[in-house]
Design an enzyme around this catalytic site. Structure first.
Site, short mmCIF file in Angstrom:
data_model
loop_
_atom_site.label_atom_id
_atom_site.label_comp_id
_atom_site.label_asym_id
_atom_site.label_seq_id
_atom_site.Cartn_x
_atom_site.Cartn_y
_atom_site.Cartn_z
N LYS A 60 -29.42 -12.61 -49.46
CA LYS A 60 -29.28 -11.54 -50.30
C LYS A 60 -28.84 -10.38 -50.29
CE LYS A 60 -33.78 -14.25 -51.81
NZ LYS A 60 -34.93 -13.96 -52.48
N GLN A 104 -40.82 -11.13 -50.56
CA GLN A 104 -40.08 -12.86 -50.55
C GLN A 104 -41.25 -13.50 -50.51
OE1 GLN A 104 -36.77 -13.53 -50.60
NE2 GLN A 104 -37.93 -15.47 -50.47
N ASP A 127 -36.77 -9.19 -59.77
CA ASP A 127 -38.18 -11.19 -59.79
C ASP A 127 -37.75 -11.29 -61.09
OD1 ASP A 127 -36.82 -12.29 -57.44
OD2 ASP A 127 -38.17 -11.39 -56.59
#
Ligand code: NAD
Length: 300
Positions: A60, A104, A127
Site C-alpha cells: 500500500k 491494518q 477502508d
C-alpha cells in the site's frame, strides 16, 4: 500465474486494470496538489508482526508513492491495548496533514476491533468500514466505497461486463467483501454508471443449502470464501463471469477460492489469483485517499 494455456475463458487481468487506474490517479493527484498545495497522505497503523499484514502494508505504501501520495506507517507492538490504539486513531483524526487512516486488519485478539474502526473519522475512513459510510452505501449515496468490492466492480467495468439486469451470486457474507459488494450491485446506479449496478443479487454463505444450484444460476459469480479452490466447474454456468476474491496460501503457492484450471474451461471470463482482484484492492484504497483529501478540503 496460473496456467492459462488450457483455458477457454477470457482472463480478466487485474494487474493491467490496476495499472491503468493508477495512471489516471497520478494525473488527478498531480493536478490536486498543484491547485491546493496539499499532497494526499495515507497513514497506516500496523499492530503486531503478522507477516502477511506487513507485506500488505508495504504494498500500500509503495502504491501511494507511485501515484504521488505520501504514506506514513505507525508500527505498534503486538501487546498494544485498545486504549493505546484509540489514542493513535484520535491523533491521526486530528492531524490536518493526514487524509486517510488505515488500521491494518486483523488486529491482535485483545483489541476491540469495532471500537477502533468506529473511532476513525468517517471523512478519513478510506477502508469504508465506519458504520456511517456503510449506512451511506446502503442508502445508495456513498462517499467512500469499500476497496475490494469497488475493485471487483472496476474489473467488470473496465472489461465491459455490465451487471445491470444480470443475476449475480456472491458467495461470502463478510462485512469487508460479500455484504458491501451485494449492497453496491443492487443499487440503482454506481459511480461507474447504472450499467454497473441494477443486478439481481443472491448472497450465499456457509449455511446455504444446495449451494451449487444457486451458483449455477448466476451470470456473474463472485467467490469471497477463504477456502482454496472451493468453486469447481460443476458449480458454474457455462459462459458465466467468475470473479475470484480469495487469497489462500497453500504451501508456497497463492491460490484463490476458485479451481482456476477447471473453471476456466466452463466460464466465459475469469480473474486469476494472483493478479486479479488483489491489485485493485490497493488501487481503490488510493482512490479513496484522493476522495478523502478532497472531502477534507470541502469541509475546512
Ligand atoms: P470471511 O472469512 O470474513 O468470510 C468468508 C465467508 O465465506 C463467510 O461469510 C462464510 O459464510 C462464507 N463461507 C465459508 N465457507 C463456506 C462454504 N462452505 N459455503 C458457502 N459459504 C462459505 O472472509 P473475507 O474477509 O470475506 O475474505 C474471503 C476471502 O477473500 C479470503 O480468502 C481473503 O483472504 C480474501 N480477500 C481478498 C482480498 C483481495 O484484495 N483480493 C481482500 C479481502 C479478502
Amino acid at each position: 500465474m496460473p496456467n492459462s494455456t488450457q483455458t477457454t475463458a477470457r482472463i480478466l487481468d487485474g494487474k493491467a486494470i490496476a495499472k491503468e487506474i493508477q495512471k489516471e490517479l497520478k494525473v488527478d493527484v498531480t493536478k490536486f496538489t498543484k491547485e491546493t498545495g496539499i499532497v494526499p497522505k495515507l497513514a497506516a497503523v500496523l499492530v503486531g508482526e503478522d507477516p502477511a499484514s506487513q507485506v500488505y502494508v508495504r504494498n500500500k505504501q509503495l502504491a501511494c508513492e507511485r501515484v504521488g501520495m505520501l504514506s506514513e506507517l505507525h508500527r505498534l507492538p503486538s501487546d498494544t491495548t485498545t486504549e493505546t490504539l484509540l489514542g493513535w486513531v484520535q491523533r491521526l483524526n486530528a492531524d490536518s496533514a493526514t487524509s486517510g487512516i488505515l488500521v491494518q486488519l486483523p488486529v491482535p485478539k485483545q483489541i476491540e476491533e469495532l471500537r477502533v474502526l468506529d473511532a476513525i473519522d468517517w471523512r478519513k475512513d478510506v477502508d469504508a468500514f465506519h458504520p456511517y459510510n456503510v449506512g451511506l452505501l446502503s442508502q445508495g449515496r456513498p462517499r467512500f466505497l469499500p476497496c475490494t468490492p469497488y475493485g471487483v466492480v472496476q474489473i467488470l467495468y473496465r472489461s465491459q461486463l455490465p451487471t445491470s439486469g444480470k443475476k449475480v451470486c456472491v458467495i461470502g457474507r463478510s462485512d469487508i467483501v460479500g455484504k458491501p459488494l451485494a449492497s453496491m450491485l443492487v443499487q440503482r446506479t454506481s459511480p461507474l454508471g447504472p450499467e454497473w449496478a441494477n443486478a439481481t443479487v443472491t448472497i450465499c454463505h456457509s449455511r446455504t443449502p444446495n449451494l451449487a444450484d444457486v451458483t449455477r444460476d448466476a451470470d456473474i459469480l463472485v467467490a469471497a470464501i477463504g477456502q482454496p479452490e472451493f468453486v469447481r466447474a460443476a458449480m458454474v454456468k457455462p459462459g458465466a463471469t467468475v470473479i475470484d476474491v480469495g487469497i489462500n496460501r497453500v504451501g508456497d503457492r497463492l491460490v484463490g477460492d476458485v479451481a482456476f484450471a477447471e473453471v476456466a474451461q466452463v466460464a466465459g471470463a475469469i480473474t486469476p489469483v494472483p493478479g486479479g482482484v488483489g491489485p485493485l484492492t490497493v488501487t481503490m484504497l488510493l482512490s479513496n485517499t484522493m476522495i478523502a483529501a478532497r472531502l477534507q478540503l470541502e469541509q475546512n
